[in-house]
Enzyme design. Structure first.
Site, PDB file in Angstrom:
ATOM      1  N   ARG A 243    -102.515   4.914  46.586  1.00  0.00           N
ATOM      2  CA  ARG A 243    -102.327   5.988  47.318  1.00  0.00           C
ATOM      3  C   ARG A 243    -102.511   6.106  48.581  1.00  0.00           C
ATOM      4  NH1 ARG A 243    -102.318  12.065  45.119  1.00  0.00           N
ATOM      5  NH2 ARG A 243    -102.421  11.177  43.203  1.00  0.00           N
ATOM      6  N   GLU A 265     -95.699   1.094  45.574  1.00  0.00           N
ATOM      7  CA  GLU A 265     -96.813   1.663  44.638  1.00  0.00           C
ATOM      8  C   GLU A 265     -97.225   2.023  44.402  1.00  0.00           C
ATOM      9  OE1 GLU A 265     -97.806   1.188  40.609  1.00  0.00           O
ATOM     10  OE2 GLU A 265     -96.171  -1.395  40.729  1.00  0.00           O
ATOM     11  N   CYS A 302    -101.284  -0.445  37.065  1.00  0.00           N
ATOM     12  CA  CYS A 302    -100.718   0.768  37.845  1.00  0.00           C
ATOM     13  C   CYS A 302    -100.149   1.266  36.251  1.00  0.00           C
ATOM     14  CB  CYS A 302     -99.434  -0.066  38.196  1.00  0.00           C
ATOM     15  SG  CYS A 302     -98.086  -0.926  38.307  1.00  0.00           S
TER      16      CYS A 302
END
Ligand code: NAP
Length: 525
Positions: A243, A265, A302
């Site tokens: 992030r 992503e 993820c």
């Protein structure tokens, strides 16, 4: 093939002069040869300039030629043979079977995009012919197609050394759209990147495309990636990673004199809702399925199920007891990099020291390097709702179970969630009303809503959405997996009143490409 530790810039191999880094075998801690000197500003500028120079020619390649190029890349990757798998195993600690299947996925998605290119649907051709007699105003001739955005910077992902790296989904979809690609390889697997990069380089040469269609930059540290994202020739970015990294790059791209889109992503904890009837009827099987999904790839997906949500009571207690046993029986697995292992340990330690979460079970431990020890924690919904940090992604095989007082509290937890790649409902027929009630919230929160499956395992197909609201991605309007990923790198252009001789072929009368077109509002073909 002898690895050289070079940057691949257009048709050349260039030994950079920046500080050298090495790949590390995470299963042994051993340093792998060769050294890779980090590329710098000069290499970024050269690769970006070549990409800019290649753009106008590459974006107008015929559909067949571009499709053949994508297929040639796939053939060349397969042609590397076992050397690719062995190097990727050494650099990632991932087992052979996983990497062989990842290679299949990588080549499969290149071939899928070849089909998409040939089909031409992505051009989204719309023609509104002139209506010179229309009253009170005549209409001019208007024709629309989609064109490529420009050179794309792609950041290789640590957790998919093949399928989301040098020739992975971002690269395949950008090349399919007609965008040259400059890849910044992930520093965890530079040898794997070089092998695949050379395969792409060879495909460019064999297909007689301009050399700037593809370059691979390698380097450790943020400078090279930042220089790439801020280079004026780069017009979009594809990224998979943290992030912090994705958000930093998106900000950088927005602050350029010419802002560009960043498709990052990043972070998702993939909530799984254990609805009451399903939990009652098959809690044990759900617990076993959950821990299997949690442990897959040491949790380094993820789409790992990082959050389980259920209603307190005997059924949830039984689920927890079975899951705890499965977690305790879980062996350790090698993580991708020492950095990822450190981040995992910090994430688990934060849960363990939180006064709002309780440890339910830990897996087996080991003294081997970079091992992931599975973890399971539980919290009460009121504590989860009060503490944002409990939503932080712990990248690895650790999950948090949220125990809710009732259905209303489950809904409050769903509403409180950050953006997610996936949301899963474990449900039986008698749970349908509750599921229907939750669905609008889940649609707002996630890119993929599923029933009675596990989020790990992402099919590469036409209907897939691997995306979602922030922080799952930086742009929820798209997907990074599946054929719809091509739309990230396209934009519409309308041609008003152009004579046939000037129109792009796809827009000319007679439909020379034979593609599907919307003509005067009617679907043709
Ligand atoms: P990362 O640290 O975000 O790095 C990914 C790539 O982006 C690397 O090439 C990195 O280059 C570059 N980068 C990162 N921040 C940058 C910045 N501010 N400016 C320029 N370049 C930047 O991700 P990672 O190395 O794969 O793993 C670290 C953590 O990311 C994991 O522990 C995990 O939490 C998360 N992660 C999440 C996913 C997911 O799918 N959700 C996947 C992988 C990782 P350098 O390393 O050379 O600086």
């Amino acid at each position: 093939m002898t690895l050289e530790g070079t940057q691949l810039i257009g048709r050349e191999t260039v030994l950079a002069t920046g500080e050298a880094f090495h790949a590390i075998d995470p299963s042994t801690g051993e340093t792998l040869q060769p050294a890779f000197p980090t590329g710098g500003q000069a290499e970024v500028e050269r690769a970006s300039e070549l990409a800019r120079a290649a753009f106008d020619s590459y974006r107008e390649t015929g559909l067949e030629a571009r499709a053949r190029f994508l297929e040639t890349i796939a053939d060349k990757i397969e042609g590397i043979g076992d050397e690719l798998i062995e190097r990727a195993m050494a650099e990632s600690g991932l087992p052979r079977a996983r990497l062989e299947s990842e290679r299949g996925r990588t080549c499969g998605q290149l071939r899928l995009f070849a089909k998409v290119v040939r089909d031409g649907e992505w051009l989204d051709v719309r023609i509104d012919p002139a209506l010179p007699e229309r009253q009170p105003m005549p209409r001019v001739d208007l024709r629309q197609r989609h064109v490529a955005l420009g050179p794309v910077a792609v950041f290789g992902a640590s957790n998919f050394p093949l399928a989301f790296s040098v020739a992975g989904g971002d690269t395949a979809s950008a090349l399919a759209a007609g965008c040259p690609v400059v890849v910044k390889g992930h520093p965890a697997h530079p040898g794997t990147s070089e092998l695949v990069g050379r395969a792409v380089q060879a495909a460019v040469a064999e297909c007689q495309l301009p050399e700037g269609v593809f370059s691979l930059l390698q380097g450790a540290g943020n400078e090279i990636g930042q220089a790439l994202v801020t280079n004026p020739s780069i017009k979009a970015v594809g990224f998979t990673g943290s992030r912090a990294g994705g958000t930093a790059l998106a900000r950088l791209a927005q602050n350029r004199p010419e802002p560009i889109p960043v498709y990052a992503e990043m972070s998702s904890i993939n909530p799984v809702f254990l609805l009451p009837e399903a939990l009652e009827a098959r809690g044990e099987a759900l617990a076993e399925g959950f821990v299997g999904s949690l442990n897959m790839g040491a949790g380094q997906f993820c789409t790992n199920p990082g959050l389980m949500i259920g209603i307190q009571g005997e059924a949830l207690d039984a689920f927890l007891a079975t899951a705890a046993k499965a977690v305790e029986a879980s062996g350790t697995q090698t993580m991708l990099t020492p950095g990822i292992r450190d981040a995992y340990d910090r994430g688990v330690a934060a849960l363990a020291s939180s006064d709002k979460a309780r440890e339910v079970a830990r897996g087996q431990s080991s003294d081997a390097p970079n091992q992931c020890q599975t973890g399971l924690f539980v919290t009460k919904a009121k504590d989860f709702l009060a503490d944002e940090t409990l939503q932080a992604e712990v990248f690895g095989a650790t999950s948090l179970v949220v125990s809710c007082a009732d259905q209303d509290e489950v809904k409050r937890v769903a509403e409180h969630l950050e953006g997610q790649l996936t949301a899963t409902l474990q449900m039986d027929d008698a749970d349908v009303d509750f599921a229907r009630d939750l669905l609008p919230t889940l649609e707002r929160r996630a890119g993929r809503v599923m029933v009675n499956g596990w989020p790990t395992g992402v099919e590469v197909c036409h209907a897939m959405v691997h995306g979602g609201p922030y922080p799952a991605t930086s742009d929820s309007r798209t997907t990074s997996v599946g054929s719809a990923a091509i739309h990230r790198f396209l934009r519409p252009v309308c041609y008003q009143n152009l004579p046939q001789a000037l129109l792009p072929e796809a827009l000319r009368d007679g439909n020379p490409h034979g593609v599907s077109r919307l003509v005067d509002g009617q679907r043709e073909h």
